[in-house]
Design an enzyme around this catalytic site. Structure first.
Site, PDB file in Angstrom:
ATOM      1  N   PRO A 190     -19.755 -46.136 -11.382  1.00 33.24           N
ATOM      2  CA  PRO A 190     -19.484 -46.180  -9.934  1.00 33.24           C
ATOM      3  C   PRO A 190     -20.719 -46.687  -9.186  1.00 33.24           C
ATOM      4  CG  PRO A 190     -19.845 -43.911 -10.657  1.00 33.24           C
ATOM      5  CD  PRO A 190     -19.849 -44.749 -11.886  1.00 33.24           C
TER       6      PRO A 190
ATOM      7  N   ASP B 155     -26.359 -46.267  -9.655  1.00 31.91           N
ATOM      8  CA  ASP B 155     -25.347 -45.458 -10.327  1.00 31.91           C
ATOM      9  C   ASP B 155     -25.122 -44.197  -9.500  1.00 31.91           C
ATOM     10  OD1 ASP B 155     -23.787 -43.911 -12.007  1.00 31.91           O
ATOM     11  OD2 ASP B 155     -24.849 -44.493 -13.816  1.00 31.91           O
ATOM     12  N   HIS B 156     -23.969 -44.138  -8.836  1.00 27.76           N
ATOM     13  CA  HIS B 156     -23.712 -43.051  -7.893  1.00 27.76           C
ATOM     14  C   HIS B 156     -23.444 -41.722  -8.595  1.00 27.76           C
ATOM     15  CE1 HIS B 156     -23.495 -41.692  -3.953  1.00 27.76           C
ATOM     16  NE2 HIS B 156     -22.380 -42.260  -3.495  1.00 27.76           N
ATOM     17  N   ARG B 157     -23.379 -41.723  -9.923  1.00 29.97           N
ATOM     18  CA  ARG B 157     -23.187 -40.464 -10.641  1.00 29.97           C
ATOM     19  C   ARG B 157     -24.437 -39.588 -10.574  1.00 29.97           C
ATOM     20  NH1 ARG B 157     -21.286 -42.787 -16.369  1.00 29.97           N
ATOM     21  NH2 ARG B 157     -23.103 -44.098 -15.886  1.00 29.97           N
TER      22      ARG B 157
ATOM     23  N   ILE C  98     -27.457 -40.856  -8.579  1.00 27.81           N
ATOM     24  CA  ILE C  98     -28.335 -41.307  -7.486  1.00 27.81           C
ATOM     25  C   ILE C  98     -27.569 -41.243  -6.173  1.00 27.81           C
ATOM     26  CG2 ILE C  98     -29.663 -43.242  -6.572  1.00 27.81           C
ATOM     27  CD1 ILE C  98     -30.086 -44.157  -9.450  1.00 27.81           C
TER      28      ILE C  98
END
Length: 465
Positions: free
Chosen positions: A257, A434-436, A438
């Site tokens: 994501p 990486d929105h997982r 960050i």
């Protein structure tokens, strides 16, 4: 006794006929008459003897593991052909993986008996490349057989002519490859080297001589009326090499994501600093660009926000913080998109970073990157602005967790703090994370810190370690 003499006489006659037939087959049309003249001067001396079976073992030369987890390569060029003689360390072929090109050399002395692949074929590690008949002999302990050996005695005046007819041209694999590329039959070329060896200069002289010949003007024929339009056919191209690896990596990247963040930096002060330092960089044969300054600012900011220089463990249970800042720079090469990385940017000066940027870019364009240059990256920068464009949507390169894209520097009107309109050098920047692991705020602070350093380069000097 009489029967034995008759048998021997018939056998000698048959052997002599076979020898003459061999010479005729070895001659071309122009030398058939020469063969017949020399034939009458050849004296065959034969004797019977008992000997062991002698043989030359044929071994398969396989593609060895070239490291970095590479399982397959693309065969880009053969340096030998079937029937060529090779020695140890002679070049056999060149293969290309997704990371680098490698020249494969021979481990044996012998003769090439078979090529197992064509150019552009995909070869798996462990598969046979060539069969080589190695120099050596072996005795058969179980069986003796009676052989007839022949010795050819030739007049000295005709010895050179016989050699020209029956001897294989002497040339290195590289010279044979050059002759083949230029559609030259190497067996018809008189070599200027020792023992008549064909040299590279002999091939180049022939090519140069053919280029100097006057070119006939083509005869202009009246146009032929076209009765019907032939529809174009679709082209099917296999995905291989660097593009295949890119397909695999980007498929994995699509599972991440992505969080995007854009900003613009005013690099007016950096433009002045670079202008002052360009003369100093020339003393070290360096063409100084803006990229080394940006990479150094990125490294300094990664020290403050180390989660952007990390990766996620395979079991999704841990974050692995990388101790080194190995920053990859995207290179648009004729062979595809490459991502070599500059190792330990945190320990290098701007001049050292500039030297590495030039080295990696040149090696990427020439397809000369070492596998070590393409491995171990922890963060990536794409300098898309060198081609054009302002903003982009960069895709993260797994297992990394962040990437940046630099737009072109534009001269635009901007208001300063006093409200006065002035000319500014603006660069647009695009970040993906990486929105997982960050958050958007972390990426924003990271970008602001780079902006803080680049808009006033004297701050970089203050914080440099």
């Amino acid at each position: 006794m009489i029967k034995s003499r008759i048998f021997a006489r018939r056998f000698f006659h048959t052997a002599r006929c076979k020898k003459v037939d061999f010479l005729r087959k070895s001659c071309n049309v122009r030398t058939l008459q020469q063969c017949s003249q020399i034939k009458s001067k050849i004296l065959f001396v034969r004797h019977f003897h008992n000997s062991r079976n002698s043989w030359m073992p044929v071994v398969s030369f396989n593609l060895s593991d070239i490291g970095e987890g590479i399982k397959e390569v693309e065969l880009t060029e053969w340096f030998v052909q079937e029937g060529d003689e090779v020695a140890q360390f002679d070049s056999i072929c060149e293969v290309k993986s997704d990371k680098a090109s490698v020249t494969i050399t021979s481990r044996f002395d012998g003769v090439i008996k078979k090529l197992h692949h064509e150019v552009d074929d995909i070869v798996l590690v462990g598969q046979a490349l060539v069969d080589i008949e190695t120099s050596g002999s072996s005795d058969d302990d179980n069986q003796d057989e009676e052989e007839v050996s022949e010795k050819v005695i030739v007049d000295r005046d005709d010895e050179e002519n016989i050699n020209l007819i029956t001897k294989k041209a002497l040339a290195s694999p590289a010279v044979r490859s050059l002759a083949k590329k230029n559609s030259l039959d190497i067996s018809t070329i008189q070599g200027s080297g020792p023992d008549g060896r064909v040299l590279k200069e002999d091939i180049l002289n022939l090519i140069k001589g053919s280029d100097s010949k006057p070119v006939r003007k083509p005869t202009i024929s009246p146009p032929v009326p076209v009765s019907a339009t032939i529809p174009a056919e679709d082209k099917i191209e296999p995905i291989k090499g660097i593009r295949k690896v890119m397909l695999v990596n980007m498929t994995e990247a699509n599972k991440i994501p992505h969080f995007g963040y854009n900003d613009e930096y005013d690099l007016s002060n950096l433009v002045s600093v670079r202008k002052d330092l360009k003369h100093e960089a020339k003393k070290h044969d360096i063409k100084l660009s803006y990229l080394p300054f940006i990479l150094k600012a990125v490294s300094m900011s990664l020290s403050q926000y180390p989660i952007l220089n990390s990766s996620i463990s395979d079991d999704m249970e841990n974050i692995i913080y990388k101790s080194s800042h190995n920053i990859g720079i995207a290179v648009d090469s004729p062979h595809g998109l490459l991502l070599p990385c500059i190792k330990d940017v945190q320990n290098k000066s701007i001049l050292e970073v500039a030297h590495e940027v030039i080295r990696l870019q040149n090696a990427g364009l020439d397809n000369k990157l070492h596998p070590n240059d393409l491995s171990g990256g922890t963060f990536s920068i794409s300098n898309i602005g060198s081609i054009g464009g302002t903003y982009a949507h960069p895709v993260i390169f797994p297992p990394q967790v962040a990437i940046g894209a630099l737009g072109k520097i534009q001269v635009l009107p901007r208001y300063d703090r006093e409200g006065d309109l002035r000319k500014a050098h603006i660069m647009c920047v695009s970040w993906s994370a990486d929105h997982r692991i960050i958050e958007g705020a972390t990426m924003s602070r990271f970008s602001n810190n780079i902006k803080y350093l680049l808009e006033d380069p004297s701050r970089m000097v203050f914080y440099l370690k």
